[in-house]
Design a protein around this motif. Structure first.
Motif, PDB file in Angstrom:
ATOM      1  N   UNK A 435       0.839  -1.187   0.000  1.00 17.83           N
ATOM      2  CA  UNK A 435       0.000   0.000   0.000  1.00 17.83           C
ATOM      3  C   UNK A 435       0.876   1.239   0.000  1.00 17.83           C
ATOM      4  N   UNK A 436       0.501   2.240  -0.795  1.00 13.52           N
ATOM      5  CA  UNK A 436       1.226   3.505  -0.853  1.00 13.52           C
ATOM      6  C   UNK A 436       0.536   4.470   0.103  1.00 13.52           C
ATOM      7  N   UNK A 437       1.134   4.676   1.259  1.00 18.16           N
ATOM      8  CA  UNK A 437       0.517   5.445   2.334  1.00 18.16           C
ATOM      9  C   UNK A 437       0.209   6.870   1.880  1.00 18.16           C
ATOM     10  N   UNK A 438      -1.048   7.276   2.079  1.00 18.55           N
ATOM     11  CA  UNK A 438      -1.444   8.645   1.787  1.00 18.55           C
ATOM     12  C   UNK A 438      -1.722   8.943   0.330  1.00 18.55           C
ATOM     13  N   UNK A 439      -1.616   7.954  -0.539  1.00 25.61           N
ATOM     14  CA  UNK A 439      -1.866   8.187  -1.968  1.00 25.61           C
ATOM     15  C   UNK A 439      -3.213   7.584  -2.367  1.00 25.61           C
ATOM     16  N   UNK A 440      -4.060   8.335  -3.032  1.00 28.00           N
ATOM     17  CA  UNK A 440      -5.350   7.800  -3.464  1.00 28.00           C
ATOM     18  C   UNK A 440      -5.175   6.828  -4.619  1.00 28.00           C
ATOM     19  N   UNK A 441      -6.152   5.949  -4.781  1.00 31.60           N
ATOM     20  CA  UNK A 441      -6.079   4.952  -5.847  1.00 31.60           C
ATOM     21  C   UNK A 441      -6.050   5.590  -7.233  1.00 31.60           C
ATOM     22  N   UNK A 442      -6.560   6.800  -7.340  1.00 33.30           N
ATOM     23  CA  UNK A 442      -6.553   7.481  -8.646  1.00 33.30           C
ATOM     24  C   UNK A 442      -5.140   7.793  -9.123  1.00 33.30           C
ATOM     25  N   UNK A 443      -4.140   7.717  -8.229  1.00 34.59           N
ATOM     26  CA  UNK A 443      -2.750   7.977  -8.617  1.00 34.59           C
ATOM     27  C   UNK A 443      -2.095   6.784  -9.297  1.00 34.59           C
ATOM     28  N   UNK A 444      -2.689   5.606  -9.160  1.00 35.46           N
ATOM     29  CA  UNK A 444      -1.989   4.390  -9.566  1.00 35.46           C
ATOM     30  C   UNK A 444      -1.669   4.364 -11.058  1.00 35.46           C
ATOM     31  N   UNK A 445      -2.619   4.741 -11.909  1.00 38.04           N
ATOM     32  CA  UNK A 445      -2.388   4.683 -13.358  1.00 38.04           C
ATOM     33  C   UNK A 445      -1.175   5.516 -13.752  1.00 38.04           C
ATOM     34  N   UNK A 446      -1.061   6.715 -13.186  1.00 41.25           N
ATOM     35  CA  UNK A 446       0.089   7.566 -13.514  1.00 41.25           C
ATOM     36  C   UNK A 446       1.388   6.952 -13.000  1.00 41.25           C
ATOM     37  N   UNK A 447       1.350   6.381 -11.789  1.00 43.27           N
ATOM     38  CA  UNK A 447       2.545   5.773 -11.210  1.00 43.27           C
ATOM     39  C   UNK A 447       3.002   4.580 -12.047  1.00 43.27           C
ATOM     40  N   UNK A 458       5.187  -2.641 -12.552  1.00 42.83           N
ATOM     41  CA  UNK A 458       4.398  -2.778 -11.335  1.00 42.83           C
ATOM     42  C   UNK A 458       2.934  -2.934 -11.720  1.00 42.83           C
ATOM     43  N   UNK A 459       2.125  -3.490 -10.800  1.00 42.32           N
ATOM     44  CA  UNK A 459       0.771  -3.881 -11.159  1.00 42.32           C
ATOM     45  C   UNK A 459      -0.214  -3.481 -10.072  1.00 42.32           C
ATOM     46  N   UNK A 460      -1.319  -2.823 -10.452  1.00 46.87           N
ATOM     47  CA  UNK A 460      -2.291  -2.324  -9.464  1.00 46.87           C
ATOM     48  C   UNK A 460      -3.113  -3.443  -8.851  1.00 46.87           C
ATOM     49  N   UNK A 461      -3.604  -3.219  -7.645  1.00 43.20           N
ATOM     50  CA  UNK A 461      -4.431  -4.225  -6.983  1.00 43.20           C
ATOM     51  C   UNK A 461      -5.920  -4.026  -7.258  1.00 43.20           C
ATOM     52  N   UNK A 462      -6.292  -2.855  -7.769  1.00 44.90           N
ATOM     53  CA  UNK A 462      -7.716  -2.539  -7.932  1.00 44.90           C
ATOM     54  C   UNK A 462      -8.498  -3.591  -8.721  1.00 44.90           C
ATOM     55  N   UNK A 463      -7.928  -4.219  -9.786  1.00 46.19           N
ATOM     56  CA  UNK A 463      -8.716  -5.201 -10.536  1.00 46.19           C
ATOM     57  C   UNK A 463      -9.182  -6.397  -9.704  1.00 46.19           C
ATOM     58  N   UNK A 464      -8.620  -6.570  -8.524  1.00 42.52           N
ATOM     59  CA  UNK A 464      -8.964  -7.734  -7.717  1.00 42.52           C
ATOM     60  C   UNK A 464      -9.979  -7.414  -6.625  1.00 42.52           C
ATOM     61  N   UNK A 468     -13.475  -0.927  -5.472  1.00 37.38           N
ATOM     62  CA  UNK A 468     -12.093  -0.451  -5.544  1.00 37.38           C
ATOM     63  C   UNK A 468     -11.664   0.213  -4.240  1.00 37.38           C
ATOM     64  N   UNK A 469     -10.447  -0.072  -3.764  1.00 33.29           N
ATOM     65  CA  UNK A 469      -9.953   0.557  -2.535  1.00 33.29           C
ATOM     66  C   UNK A 469      -9.668   2.031  -2.756  1.00 33.29           C
ATOM     67  N   UNK A 470      -9.721   2.807  -1.690  1.00 33.03           N
ATOM     68  CA  UNK A 470      -9.444   4.234  -1.795  1.00 33.03           C
ATOM     69  C   UNK A 470      -7.944   4.530  -1.824  1.00 33.03           C
ATOM     70  N   UNK A 471      -7.169   3.657  -1.182  1.00 32.15           N
ATOM     71  CA  UNK A 471      -5.727   3.869  -1.103  1.00 32.15           C
ATOM     72  C   UNK A 471      -5.045   3.138  -2.251  1.00 32.15           C
ATOM     73  N   UNK A 472      -4.008   3.759  -2.808  1.00 24.93           N
ATOM     74  CA  UNK A 472      -3.261   3.154  -3.902  1.00 24.93           C
ATOM     75  C   UNK A 472      -2.527   1.916  -3.404  1.00 24.93           C
ATOM     76  N   UNK A 473      -2.585   0.851  -4.197  1.00 18.68           N
ATOM     77  CA  UNK A 473      -1.917  -0.387  -3.825  1.00 18.68           C
ATOM     78  C   UNK A 473      -1.346  -1.096  -5.035  1.00 18.68           C
ATOM     79  N   UNK A 474      -0.285  -1.869  -4.807  1.00 21.11           N
ATOM     80  CA  UNK A 474       0.395  -2.587  -5.882  1.00 21.11           C
ATOM     81  C   UNK A 474       0.622  -4.034  -5.476  1.00 21.11           C
ATOM     82  N   UNK A 475       0.677  -4.922  -6.475  1.00 22.07           N
ATOM     83  CA  UNK A 475       1.122  -6.293  -6.278  1.00 22.07           C
ATOM     84  C   UNK A 475       2.532  -6.412  -6.835  1.00 22.07           C
TER      85      UNK A 475
END
Length: 499
Positions: A435-447, A458-464, A468-475
């Protein structure tokens, strides 16, 4: 806020979406979609929420909420598992046309392509995130096992020997359930490594674990039946059940796995509950022993089956291995699904399931109807590979290397990212969730895009997630990466996150 025009070109339509910057993102999207919907034809299919969210750079929750508001206006009609369509357009209906006669996406005009409900459900599927971009130099692609250390020389000799010495047996038709000596080897392995007691006759060899899930859906689920899955969840399982027409019931997980106390009541008539208890996908949580017992008790009271996906149950690090749920299956109600992809190599496409005795004939019939059999040459070769001890030796090496690379990943995260992230699920398996602390999930695509420019996959967790979670997350997968590559990749990711 300046207007942001986005052109969407797809098999659904070509729209020019403009967010006007007034009010919330949901309000802006509702206004923009309303304009395009009123131009469209009643019954036309709308883009899937995931696709629209990705194209616009918005969260999926934003799109789902916007579709919901438009549905309240009668402009959108949604069918579970079947997609969303332009509805009866009360504000733009032709004079003299009533709501009762407004067509909906049920039939097809003369000459128009007509598809089954199954095919229309397929159109709503999103591609797996791991297939959407090419591999990068520092690729944390999850699902890949230890590849560089696999004994390909030994494997090649076994395959060549089988191909030359038993051509008749590998070129003809075989048992739909699979090569019996291989099923016997798997039965012995499951007893030794996972505490699962079964006869070889209960094992069905499949083309990967995905076919095992598909066969299970085919013989258990009729359209409208309820199936419990975890939230978040493995999208391959969710897709298999959705394609069968299941009504998905998502039950959240926590650090101890599926929250059994939140399972549906007995009156809900669930047909099955799908779980990944040994290393929950994607969170990595390990289901506690009490919850495993409670899950079996619930399934017994419901009269339904538990589908146990033990996709990487062999890999444990800081914790003592817990035997599979199937090991304590006194009422023969657990369908156990396993795969060789996570311990050998994915392109082998060999998986298996352990069927309750009362379902064996149904599984064999379904397998025969779908593809007759899994390739005999691969089955006989894997049987030899296991019988000669190569499988166990490789598994021990792979577990050691995975442990080293997992340690390297955690050290790199601590050194380069520190308190800016939190990590879950590191005690087992071949991936972690970060989880990326303090970053909204909307940031993931740009990251993700910026990381790709730096050579980092890197790969987002939202598809799972169903929601969708509010916090940005990666697998982050790590088993197939050398330790030096892991450290450099995380260092580059840290630079991206500073931008």
């Amino acid at each position: 806020m300046a207007k942001v025009p986005r052109r969407l070109s797809s098999t659904y339509s070509v729209w020019l979406i403009t967010l006007d910057g007034v009010g919330t993102l949901v309000d802006q999207l509702v206004r923009a979609l309303r304009v395009e919907i009123l131009k469209g034809q009643v019954g036309a299919r709308l883009p899937p929420t995931r696709t629209l969210a990705k194209d616009l750079g918005l969260s999926r929750n934003t799109v789902i909420t916007a579709y919901g508001e438009l549905a309240n206006e009668g402009l959108v009609i949604s069918h579970f598992g079947g997609g969303s369509f332009i509805g009866g357009q009360t504000s733009a209906r032709e004079p003299g046309t009533s709501a009762k006669t407004s067509p909906v996406a049920v039939g097809a005009a003369p000459g128009e392509l007509r598809l089954t409900k199954f095919a229309r459900r397929l159109e709503q599927l999103d591609p797996s995130p791991i297939l959407e971009r090419p591999e990068l130099k520092f690729d944390f692609r999850y699902g890949l096992p230890v590849l560089g250390d696999f004994p390909f020389g030994t494997w090649s000799r076994i395959v060549a020997r089988r191909a030359s010495s038993s051509a008749v047996s590998v070129l003809g038709y075989g048992d739909a359930a699979g090569y019996l000596p291989l099923r016997a080897e798997i039965a012995q392995y499951l007893l030794r490594a996972r505490g699962v007691r079964c006869d070889p006759e209960q094992i069905i060899i499949t083309n990967g674990s995905q076919q095992a899930l598909d066969l299970t859906a085919r013989i258990l689920i009729d359209p409208g039946d309820r199936v419990v899955i975890e939230e978040p969840n493995y999208e391959g399982a969710r897709q298999a059940f959705s394609m069968a027409g299941a009504r998905i019931v998502a039950v959240p997980v926590d650090k101890d796995g599926l929250q059994v106390n939140r399972l549906p009541a007995r009156s809900s008539r669930c047909r099955a509950a799908y779980v990944t208890p040994s290393h929950q996908f994607p969170t990595g949580a390990v289901m506690s022993a009490p919850r495993r017992r409670e899950l079996l008790q619930w399934a017994n009271a419901q009269g339904c089956f538990v589908i146990e996906d033990d996709y990487d149950g062999e890999l444990r690090y800081d914790i003592r291995p817990i035997e599979a749920i199937k090991g304590g299956d006194e009422n023969d109600q657990v369908i156990y699904v396993g795969t060789m992809s996570k311990v050998l190599f994915p392109s082998l496409r060999l998986g298996y399931l352990v069927s309750p005795r009362r379902l064996v004939k149904s599984f064999i019939a379904a397998k025969h109807a779908c593809d007759r059999q899994t390739p005999a040459l691969l089955q006989t070769s894997l049987s030899d590979f296991m019988a000669q001890g190569h499988f166990n030796r490789h598994l021990l090496r792979a577990r050691r290397l995975c442990a080293q690379r997992r340690t390297a990943l955690l050290k790199a995260i601590e050194a380069h990212l520190g308190a800016s992230v939190t990590v879950e699920g590191a005690n087992a398996g071949i991936h972690v969730m970060m989880w990326l602390v303090g970053r909204p999930s909307s940031d993931v695509a740009r990251i993700v895009d910026k990381a790709a420019e730096a050579g980092v996959g890197i790969y987002p967790i939202a598809p799972y997630f169903m929601h969708a979670p509010r916090v940005a997350g990666l697998l982050l997968g790590y088993a197939s990466m050398e330790e030096e590559m892991i450290d450099e990749g995380i260092s580059r990711l840290a630079d991206v996150l500073k931008q």
